[in-house]
Design a protein around this motif. Structure first.
Motif, PDB file in Angstrom:
ATOM      1  N   UNK A  77     -47.759   8.318 -24.521  1.00  0.00           N
ATOM      2  CA  UNK A  77     -48.429   9.274 -23.654  1.00  0.00           C
ATOM      3  C   UNK A  77     -47.539   9.831 -22.702  1.00  0.00           C
ATOM      4  N   UNK A  78     -46.169   9.867 -22.701  1.00  0.00           N
ATOM      5  CA  UNK A  78     -45.435  10.313 -21.664  1.00  0.00           C
ATOM      6  C   UNK A  78     -45.705  11.780 -21.540  1.00  0.00           C
ATOM      7  N   UNK A  79     -45.273  12.363 -20.367  1.00  0.00           N
ATOM      8  CA  UNK A  79     -45.533  13.863 -20.211  1.00  0.00           C
ATOM      9  C   UNK A  79     -44.583  14.615 -20.940  1.00  0.00           C
ATOM     10  N   UNK A  85     -44.920  18.069 -28.061  1.00  0.00           N
ATOM     11  CA  UNK A  85     -46.002  18.138 -29.028  1.00  0.00           C
ATOM     12  C   UNK A  85     -46.594  19.572 -28.612  1.00  0.00           C
ATOM     13  N   UNK A  86     -47.270  19.735 -27.503  1.00  0.00           N
ATOM     14  CA  UNK A  86     -47.793  20.973 -26.996  1.00  0.00           C
ATOM     15  C   UNK A  86     -46.930  22.194 -27.661  1.00  0.00           C
ATOM     16  N   UNK A  87     -45.828  22.123 -27.100  1.00  0.00           N
ATOM     17  CA  UNK A  87     -45.189  23.458 -27.463  1.00  0.00           C
ATOM     18  C   UNK A  87     -45.062  23.532 -29.362  1.00  0.00           C
ATOM     19  N   UNK A  88     -44.745  22.541 -29.702  1.00  0.00           N
ATOM     20  CA  UNK A  88     -44.992  22.401 -31.483  1.00  0.00           C
ATOM     21  C   UNK A  88     -46.227  23.197 -31.949  1.00  0.00           C
ATOM     22  N   UNK A  89     -47.481  22.713 -31.324  1.00  0.00           N
ATOM     23  CA  UNK A  89     -48.677  23.410 -31.648  1.00  0.00           C
ATOM     24  C   UNK A  89     -48.576  24.613 -31.553  1.00  0.00           C
ATOM     25  N   UNK A  90     -48.503  25.081 -30.111  1.00  0.00           N
ATOM     26  CA  UNK A  90     -48.579  26.735 -29.982  1.00  0.00           C
ATOM     27  C   UNK A  90     -47.786  27.308 -30.790  1.00  0.00           C
ATOM     28  N   UNK A  91     -46.667  26.731 -31.376  1.00  0.00           N
ATOM     29  CA  UNK A  91     -45.578  27.660 -32.104  1.00  0.00           C
ATOM     30  C   UNK A  91     -46.307  27.479 -33.721  1.00  0.00           C
ATOM     31  N   UNK A 105     -59.035   9.695 -30.655  1.00  0.00           N
ATOM     32  CA  UNK A 105     -57.982  10.536 -31.068  1.00  0.00           C
ATOM     33  C   UNK A 105     -57.387  11.216 -29.678  1.00  0.00           C
ATOM     34  N   UNK A 106     -56.170  11.573 -29.625  1.00  0.00           N
ATOM     35  CA  UNK A 106     -55.476  12.184 -28.522  1.00  0.00           C
ATOM     36  C   UNK A 106     -55.677  13.662 -28.595  1.00  0.00           C
ATOM     37  N   UNK A 123     -50.018  19.959 -42.414  1.00  0.00           N
ATOM     38  CA  UNK A 123     -50.247  18.569 -41.896  1.00  0.00           C
ATOM     39  C   UNK A 123     -49.137  18.023 -41.941  1.00  0.00           C
ATOM     40  N   UNK A 124     -48.034  18.382 -43.027  1.00  0.00           N
ATOM     41  CA  UNK A 124     -46.749  17.602 -43.071  1.00  0.00           C
ATOM     42  C   UNK A 124     -46.042  18.281 -41.855  1.00  0.00           C
ATOM     43  N   UNK A 125     -46.028  19.274 -41.644  1.00  0.00           N
ATOM     44  CA  UNK A 125     -45.371  19.603 -40.170  1.00  0.00           C
ATOM     45  C   UNK A 125     -45.834  18.739 -38.987  1.00  0.00           C
ATOM     46  N   UNK A 126     -47.134  18.886 -38.929  1.00  0.00           N
ATOM     47  CA  UNK A 126     -47.779  18.193 -37.793  1.00  0.00           C
ATOM     48  C   UNK A 126     -47.280  16.904 -37.790  1.00  0.00           C
ATOM     49  N   UNK A 127     -47.279  16.203 -38.963  1.00  0.00           N
ATOM     50  CA  UNK A 127     -46.806  14.593 -38.715  1.00  0.00           C
ATOM     51  C   UNK A 127     -45.483  14.540 -38.272  1.00  0.00           C
ATOM     52  N   UNK A 128     -44.581  15.558 -38.429  1.00  0.00           N
ATOM     53  CA  UNK A 128     -43.205  15.475 -38.012  1.00  0.00           C
ATOM     54  C   UNK A 128     -43.270  15.769 -36.514  1.00  0.00           C
ATOM     55  N   UNK A 129     -44.376  16.291 -35.696  1.00  0.00           N
ATOM     56  CA  UNK A 129     -44.235  16.779 -34.379  1.00  0.00           C
ATOM     57  C   UNK A 129     -43.813  15.505 -33.532  1.00  0.00           C
ATOM     58  N   UNK A 130     -43.321  15.694 -32.325  1.00  0.00           N
ATOM     59  CA  UNK A 130     -42.973  14.812 -31.437  1.00  0.00           C
ATOM     60  C   UNK A 130     -43.983  13.841 -31.134  1.00  0.00           C
ATOM     61  N   UNK A 131     -43.934  12.508 -31.284  1.00  0.00           N
ATOM     62  CA  UNK A 131     -44.860  11.726 -30.727  1.00  0.00           C
ATOM     63  C   UNK A 131     -45.910  11.191 -31.682  1.00  0.00           C
ATOM     64  N   UNK A 132     -46.209  11.995 -32.868  1.00  0.00           N
ATOM     65  CA  UNK A 132     -47.301  11.733 -33.604  1.00  0.00           C
ATOM     66  C   UNK A 132     -47.119  10.396 -34.217  1.00  0.00           C
ATOM     67  N   UNK A 133     -48.288   9.656 -34.320  1.00  0.00           N
ATOM     68  CA  UNK A 133     -48.402   8.323 -34.882  1.00  0.00           C
ATOM     69  C   UNK A 133     -49.392   8.202 -35.910  1.00  0.00           C
TER      70      UNK A 133
END
Length: 154
Positions: A77-79, A85-91, A105-106, A123-133
């Motif tokens: 949960x680092x900044x 992660x949030x930049x990846x979601x926005x894009x 859930x976070x 969903x596969x793209x999201x799994x590869x986003x930074x920090x996703x567990x």
């Protein structure tokens, strides 16, 4: 919100219901003349109560028949991880909303896609986003209420 009077609230309700109202139509609905009504709308825009005017589109007409949610937990949960992660979601095309949650859930991401294969790719793209567990996916079976208006009455 306590600075809003009854007429401001009526203006906001009317514009939520139909953002294409002319000033004349809006003024009639809230029992004002056009100039004061227009000034109030401008004040509500400048004060940040009105963020914009949008067309509500029919996702199925656009070929986006699959609708669902991806709930996920983060590894840390680092900044820096959260920001990446949030930049990846926005894009991410297909992500129409994302919320940072409390509880089990976070994050929760709302997705639309043309078919299940396209949804699975997202969903596969999201799994590869930074920090996703951990990722949990659910599909919408029936939309009961969408595009709800915010309550603006006092």
């Amino acid at each position: 919100m306590s600075d809003l009077d009854r007429i401001d609230r009526q203006i906001l309700e009317a514009l939520q219901a139909n953002g294409r109202l002319t000033v004349a139509e809006l003024a009639e609905k809230v029992s004002l003349s056009q100039s004061p009504c227009w000034r109030r709308v401008q004040m509500l825009e400048q004060a940040g109560f009105i963020l914009g005017y949008h067309a509500q589109l029919n996702r199925k007409q656009l070929g986006l028949s699959v609708h669902g949610f991806v709930s996920l937990k983060m590894k840390d949960h680092s900044l820096a991880t959260a920001a990446a992660f949030e930049r990846a979601v926005v894009a991410l095309a297909g992500a129409i909303s994302c919320q940072n949650l409390s509880g089990g859930y976070d994050y929760q991401i709302e997705l639309v896609a043309g078919d299940h294969d396209a949804f699975a790719k997202l969903v596969r793209e999201i799994r590869a986003f930074p920090g996703v567990a951990d990722v949990y996916t659910s599909f919408t079976l029936q939309e009961i209420k969408t595009g709800g208006a915010l309550p603006v009455h006092g």
